[in-house]
Design a protein around this motif. Sequence first.
Motif, short mmCIF file in Angstrom:
data_model
loop_
_atom_site.label_atom_id
_atom_site.label_comp_id
_atom_site.label_asym_id
_atom_site.label_seq_id
_atom_site.Cartn_x
_atom_site.Cartn_y
_atom_site.Cartn_z
N TYR A 144 -19.15 8.92 27.65
CA TYR A 144 -18.18 8.88 28.75
C TYR A 144 -18.30 10.14 29.58
O TYR A 144 -18.62 11.22 29.06
CB TYR A 144 -16.74 8.77 28.22
CG TYR A 144 -16.49 7.53 27.41
CD1 TYR A 144 -16.14 6.34 28.04
CD2 TYR A 144 -16.61 7.53 26.03
CE1 TYR A 144 -15.91 5.18 27.31
CE2 TYR A 144 -16.39 6.38 25.30
CZ TYR A 144 -16.04 5.22 25.93
OH TYR A 144 -15.84 4.09 25.22
N ILE B 46 -12.55 10.68 31.82
CA ILE B 46 -11.61 10.70 30.68
C ILE B 46 -10.73 9.46 30.62
O ILE B 46 -10.49 8.91 29.56
CB ILE B 46 -10.76 12.00 30.67
CG1 ILE B 46 -10.01 12.15 29.34
CG2 ILE B 46 -9.78 12.02 31.81
CD1 ILE B 46 -10.88 12.50 28.18
N TYR B 47 -10.23 8.98 31.78
CA TYR B 47 -9.33 7.82 31.71
C TYR B 47 -10.05 6.57 31.23
O TYR B 47 -9.46 5.72 30.58
CB TYR B 47 -8.59 7.59 33.04
CG TYR B 47 -9.41 6.99 34.14
CD1 TYR B 47 -9.58 5.61 34.24
CD2 TYR B 47 -10.00 7.79 35.10
CE1 TYR B 47 -10.34 5.06 35.26
CE2 TYR B 47 -10.75 7.24 36.12
CZ TYR B 47 -10.92 5.87 36.19
OH TYR B 47 -11.65 5.33 37.19
N LYS B 48 -11.36 6.43 31.51
CA LYS B 48 -12.12 5.28 31.00
C LYS B 48 -12.26 5.35 29.48
O LYS B 48 -12.16 4.36 28.79
CB LYS B 48 -13.49 5.18 31.66
CG LYS B 48 -13.41 4.70 33.08
CD LYS B 48 -14.78 4.43 33.65
CE LYS B 48 -14.64 3.87 35.07
NZ LYS B 48 -15.93 3.59 35.68
N CYS B 49 -12.48 6.56 28.99
CA CYS B 49 -12.55 6.76 27.54
C CYS B 49 -11.22 6.40 26.88
O CYS B 49 -11.18 5.66 25.91
CB CYS B 49 -12.92 8.21 27.24
SG CYS B 49 -12.92 8.64 25.49
N LEU B 50 -10.13 6.92 27.42
CA LEU B 50 -8.80 6.67 26.86
C LEU B 50 -8.45 5.18 26.93
O LEU B 50 -7.89 4.62 25.98
CB LEU B 50 -7.75 7.50 27.59
CG LEU B 50 -7.87 9.01 27.40
CD1 LEU B 50 -6.88 9.73 28.31
CD2 LEU B 50 -7.68 9.39 25.95
N GLU B 51 -8.78 4.55 28.05
CA GLU B 51 -8.50 3.12 28.22
C GLU B 51 -9.24 2.28 27.17
O GLU B 51 -8.67 1.40 26.56
CB GLU B 51 -8.94 2.73 29.63
CG GLU B 51 -8.51 1.36 30.07
CD GLU B 51 -8.93 1.13 31.52
OE1 GLU B 51 -10.06 0.64 31.74
OE2 GLU B 51 -8.13 1.47 32.42
N MET C 259 -10.39 3.31 24.25
CA MET C 259 -9.87 3.62 22.91
C MET C 259 -8.56 2.86 22.66
O MET C 259 -8.32 2.36 21.57
CB MET C 259 -9.63 5.12 22.74
CG MET C 259 -10.90 5.95 22.75
SD MET C 259 -12.10 5.41 21.54
CE MET C 259 -13.30 4.62 22.58
N GLU C 260 -7.72 2.77 23.68
CA GLU C 260 -6.47 2.02 23.55
C GLU C 260 -6.76 0.55 23.28
O GLU C 260 -6.15 -0.07 22.41
CB GLU C 260 -5.61 2.18 24.81
CG GLU C 260 -4.23 1.59 24.69
CD GLU C 260 -3.35 2.31 23.68
OE1 GLU C 260 -2.54 1.61 23.05
OE2 GLU C 260 -3.48 3.52 23.49
N LYS D 98 -7.99 0.15 19.71
CA LYS D 98 -6.91 0.27 18.72
C LYS D 98 -6.09 -1.01 18.64
O LYS D 98 -5.76 -1.48 17.56
CB LYS D 98 -6.00 1.46 19.04
CG LYS D 98 -6.61 2.78 18.67
CD LYS D 98 -5.62 3.91 18.69
CE LYS D 98 -5.03 4.13 20.05
NZ LYS D 98 -4.20 5.32 20.14
#
Length: 178
Positions: free
Chosen positions: A47, A50-55, A57-58, A61
Amino acid sequence: HASTGGVTINDVNLALASEAIIIAFNVRPDTKALAEAEKVKLDIRYYNIIYKCLEEMELAKTALLAPIEVEKLNGRAEIRQLFSVSRIGTIAGCIVRDGKIIRNSMVRVIRDGIVIYTGKIKSLKRFKDDAREVASGNECGIGIEGFNDLKLEDVLESFSIEQKEATRANQAENRTEL
C-alpha cells in the motif's frame, strides 16, 4: 507485529509461523524475503495510501466475523383445547393472541413463564385447511414436531432466526446482550 523498515526474512518467518499476512506500507521486501514469501506462498500486500490499507483491513476483519443470528418474534398463541390424533400426535387448538403464527417457523412452548420446549411447527391448520400463517384474533390448530406434552393454557411463541451480516459494531452489541 509491527515495525518500521523494509520487509525482511524474519518478518516472513514470523508471518508464516502465526498464519498471518504482511502489510507493507511504502516499503518493499528484500530479495531473500521475497523469494521465501513466494516459496511458502505467503501473502504480502503493498500500500502507499493509508486509507486504502485501513479500508481493506476493515473489510478483511468483518469477513472473518461469523454472521449473527437474530431472533424475530412472529407471534404468540394460547392453547385452548387439545386433540389427540392417531399417527400424528397431539394437536393444540389455539387462539392467536398477538402477531401471527407461521407454518414451519420455530416455536417455543411456555408453561407458567418457563420455556419447556423449543422446536419447529410441524403443521398449521385453520378450519381443517392447511395455512401458511394465522393472524392475531384467529383460531388454529398447531402440531409441534417431536413434542406432544402440551397442556391447556400453554403459550406457543412462533419465531424465526435470521442471519445478519456481522460488523464490528453489532459484534460488540451482541457481546453486551449476552
